[in-house]
Scaffold this motif. Sequence first.
Motif, PDB file in Angstrom:
ATOM      1  N   ARG A  64       0.874  -1.271   0.109  1.00  0.00           N
ATOM      2  CA  ARG A  64       0.016   0.005   0.019  1.00  0.00           C
ATOM      3  C   ARG A  64       0.823   1.347   0.043  1.00  0.00           C
ATOM      4  O   ARG A  64       0.484   2.094  -0.718  1.00  0.00           O
ATOM      5  CB  ARG A  64      -0.857   0.060   1.330  1.00  0.00           C
ATOM      6  CG  ARG A  64      -2.016  -1.037   1.128  1.00  0.00           C
ATOM      7  CD  ARG A  64      -3.303  -0.609   2.134  1.00  0.00           C
ATOM      8  NE  ARG A  64      -2.977  -0.763   3.345  1.00  0.00           N
ATOM      9  CZ  ARG A  64      -2.575  -1.902   4.103  1.00  0.00           C
ATOM     10  NH1 ARG A  64      -3.183  -3.152   3.360  1.00  0.00           N
ATOM     11  NH2 ARG A  64      -2.358  -1.765   5.272  1.00  0.00           N
ATOM     12  N   HIS A  67       2.034   2.028  -3.284  1.00  0.00           N
ATOM     13  CA  HIS A  67       1.034   2.526  -4.398  1.00  0.00           C
ATOM     14  C   HIS A  67       0.832   3.963  -3.883  1.00  0.00           C
ATOM     15  O   HIS A  67       0.682   4.799  -4.906  1.00  0.00           O
ATOM     16  CB  HIS A  67      -0.454   1.727  -4.076  1.00  0.00           C
ATOM     17  CG  HIS A  67      -0.534   0.436  -4.867  1.00  0.00           C
ATOM     18  ND1 HIS A  67      -0.781   0.480  -6.004  1.00  0.00           N
ATOM     19  CD2 HIS A  67      -0.801  -0.628  -4.163  1.00  0.00           C
ATOM     20  CE1 HIS A  67      -0.867  -0.893  -6.263  1.00  0.00           C
ATOM     21  NE2 HIS A  67      -0.825  -1.493  -5.533  1.00  0.00           N
ATOM     22  N   ARG A  71       1.566   7.075  -6.195  1.00  0.00           N
ATOM     23  CA  ARG A  71       0.263   8.092  -6.440  1.00  0.00           C
ATOM     24  C   ARG A  71       0.876   9.799  -6.206  1.00  0.00           C
ATOM     25  O   ARG A  71       0.472  10.484  -6.770  1.00  0.00           O
ATOM     26  CB  ARG A  71      -0.803   7.799  -5.685  1.00  0.00           C
ATOM     27  CG  ARG A  71      -2.262   8.383  -6.141  1.00  0.00           C
ATOM     28  CD  ARG A  71      -3.265   7.570  -5.284  1.00  0.00           C
ATOM     29  NE  ARG A  71      -3.139   8.011  -3.933  1.00  0.00           N
ATOM     30  CZ  ARG A  71      -3.606   9.234  -3.533  1.00  0.00           C
ATOM     31  NH1 ARG A  71      -3.978  10.077  -4.222  1.00  0.00           N
ATOM     32  NH2 ARG A  71      -3.374   9.648  -2.025  1.00  0.00           N
ATOM     33  N   GLU A  76       6.365   6.601 -11.399  1.00  0.00           N
ATOM     34  CA  GLU A  76       5.705   5.473 -11.789  1.00  0.00           C
ATOM     35  C   GLU A  76       6.544   4.350 -12.668  1.00  0.00           C
ATOM     36  O   GLU A  76       7.487   5.000 -13.253  1.00  0.00           O
ATOM     37  CB  GLU A  76       4.545   5.643 -12.428  1.00  0.00           C
ATOM     38  CG  GLU A  76       3.531   6.292 -11.947  1.00  0.00           C
ATOM     39  CD  GLU A  76       2.044   6.382 -12.048  1.00  0.00           C
ATOM     40  OE1 GLU A  76       1.710   5.554 -13.463  1.00  0.00           O
ATOM     41  OE2 GLU A  76       1.267   7.112 -11.732  1.00  0.00           O
TER      42      GLU A  76
END
Length: 397
Positions: A64, A67, A71, A76
């Motif tokens: 998490r 991620h 974000r 990325e």
Amino acid sequence: MNTWTLLLAAGRGTRLKELKEKKQFLVWQGMPLFWHSATVFARVPRIQGLVFVFPAESMDQNCRMVHELMRQRGPEFEWRAAPGGDQRQDSVSSGLKALPQSCDRVLVHDSARPFLTADLVQRVISGLDAGAAGVVPGIPLTDTIKHNGETGLTTLDRSRLIAAQTPQGFQRSILEQAHESGRSKGWTVTDDASMVERLGLEVVSVQGQEDNVKITTEQDLARLPGPDPSSCRPCTGWGYDVHRYGPGKPLKLGGIPITNGPGVLAHSDGDVVLHALIDALLGCLGKGDIGDLFPDQDPAYAGISSSILLAEVLDMAQKADLSIDHVDITVICQIPKLTPWKAQIKKNLATLMGLGPQQISIKATTEEGLGFTGEKKGIKTVAVVTARSPLEPKGDA
Ligand code: CTP
Ligand code: MG
């Protein structure tokens, strides 16, 4: 050629026990240590993706985190995750299993080496291009190295010695074969190249990077400098809170229930320590006081745990890039006696605030029978927070 990186972040950091979290997750320059290496690999066009090897027990939480990092701040890139093992070599074996089929070369890097450059990564890849089975970045030694044998010391030829760093690069099938042999023959190694060497295959060295050091001990932490002092100002926040004793809520201090203590009259949970601390934090932020933020009359805050209010204020502090250096708290009361509770309160505050034990001080005193605390009518707390605030506030901060 399809090259992936295994980024090892599954160690326990036993040589840095004092840290509040494992060193690979230590936040430095606004991001966890492992993310520094990840961003460097992501910048190298010939790296197709990364496999993060995280502690098995925190895999979901760490995924998490990846991620969120992607974000919120990028970059990325393609990634996977694998659970770490007991030893470093077990973590590498596990990471190898998570590689995509298309991958035919692999770089293995310690996330505890956050200073590597894209240039170094490129040098390792070039070594593989030249046909080596394995490539190790190495630094020539400056000390004279002695072998401490049973019959005394012998001196090694320094011109033939190097200190090995990571990332180390390998043809994927060779590294897999090396780990397979290591497992079946019970080898214990501290780097991957030594396994490939034992297979009798050619491992070559490329020029390492002098400052590509591994954060290992307390002294190494000094290599992670804080924010530039010229871009922030020191600030101090002061907080004060009082609660009257009476038949109300059971006494809680710093989130710890004080069994057999007197009750307190309060709208929320009446935790004077957390209330004073919240006001001190708001003092650093220049954002009013606890009553402005969480009004007494608002039913939403009736009986609410003050740790929830503290978490909200800490979020505000993070958004404002406030870097908290130290918290000093004094609790003033005639009863109860706080000596047995101080260590527990300090530990809980460190957890709630994400600070180390050396950054928190808890003191307790009486007022010698004088005033309302001396008459055992109530309890008060003062809190001082010292912090650094950016000179140019972000957004609405
Ligand atoms: N590592 C790992 N799995 C292990 C052991 C180590 O992924 N079972 C990783 C660490 O996270 C670190 C790198 O391998 O990035 C180098 O290891 P080291 O510096 O020894 O880290 P730790 O093992 O965490 O620290 P210590 O040896 O002090 O416990
Ligand atoms: Mg280790």
